[in-house]
Design a protein around this motif. Structure first.
Motif, short mmCIF file in Angstrom:
data_model
loop_
_atom_site.label_atom_id
_atom_site.label_comp_id
_atom_site.label_asym_id
_atom_site.label_seq_id
_atom_site.Cartn_x
_atom_site.Cartn_y
_atom_site.Cartn_z
N ILE A 55 3.76 -2.21 -0.59
CA ILE A 55 2.41 -1.91 -0.12
C ILE A 55 2.58 -1.80 1.34
CG2 ILE A 55 0.05 -2.42 0.06
CD1 ILE A 55 0.79 -4.46 -2.75
N ARG A 56 1.26 -0.43 1.90
CA ARG A 56 1.30 -0.41 3.10
C ARG A 56 0.51 -1.16 3.86
NH1 ARG A 56 -1.01 5.75 2.44
NH2 ARG A 56 -1.76 4.47 0.67
N LYS A 57 0.32 -1.75 5.49
CA LYS A 57 -0.26 -2.82 5.42
C LYS A 57 -1.42 -2.53 6.03
CE LYS A 57 -0.54 -5.17 9.65
NZ LYS A 57 0.81 -5.50 10.44
N ASP A 58 -1.68 -1.15 5.69
CA ASP A 58 -3.04 -0.75 6.15
C ASP A 58 -3.67 0.32 5.97
OD1 ASP A 58 -3.34 -2.33 9.12
OD2 ASP A 58 -1.33 -0.35 9.99
N ALA A 59 -2.75 -0.19 4.27
CA ALA A 59 -3.89 0.87 3.73
C ALA A 59 -5.76 1.17 2.78
CB ALA A 59 -2.80 1.14 1.76
N THR A 60 -5.61 2.29 3.23
CA THR A 60 -7.62 1.68 2.86
C THR A 60 -7.87 2.50 1.83
OG1 THR A 60 -8.39 3.61 3.83
CG2 THR A 60 -7.81 1.86 4.67
N GLY A 61 -6.70 3.25 0.80
CA GLY A 61 -6.81 3.72 -0.73
C GLY A 61 -6.43 5.26 -0.34
N GLY A 62 -5.85 5.68 -1.39
CA GLY A 62 -5.45 7.39 -1.42
C GLY A 62 -3.45 6.42 -1.89
#
Length: 95
Positions: A55-62
């Motif tokens: 999981i991308r640490k700074d993911a905010t969606g997409g």
């Protein structure tokens, strides 16, 4: 492990994509390119594309989008996609 492509019944490895790239959007793009260039030529059977991602640490969606053209190729050749989630592997996250 990013993307391991193999024959389901025998476990025979066909390809390995995205070595050292664990983000899903990059992997989906690489899988789609592989399907268009190589995968579409496979004889129908039972194949697996096992995508190991974190999981991308700074993911905010997409994220990655598997398009209908790629899904049609997978349906034609008999390929399933496994999504194997792994803990973060970056050095920054280990500190």
């Amino acid at each position: 492990m990013p993307i391991n492509i193999y024959i389901e019944e025998s476990g025979e490895k066909l390809d390995w994509l995205c070595d050292e790239h664990w983000d899903l959007p990059t992997q989906i793009d690489a899988l789609e390119t592989w399907l268009k260039n190589k995968g579409k030529s496979l004889a129908p059977s039972k194949y697996v594309a096992d995508i190991g991602f974190n999981i991308r640490k700074d993911a905010t969606g997409g994220g990655g989008v598997l398009n209908s053209e790629s899904m049609a190729i997978m349906g034609k050749i008999g390929m399933n996609v496994y999504f194997s989630e792994y803990p973060s592997v970056s050095q920054e996250d280990k500190e």
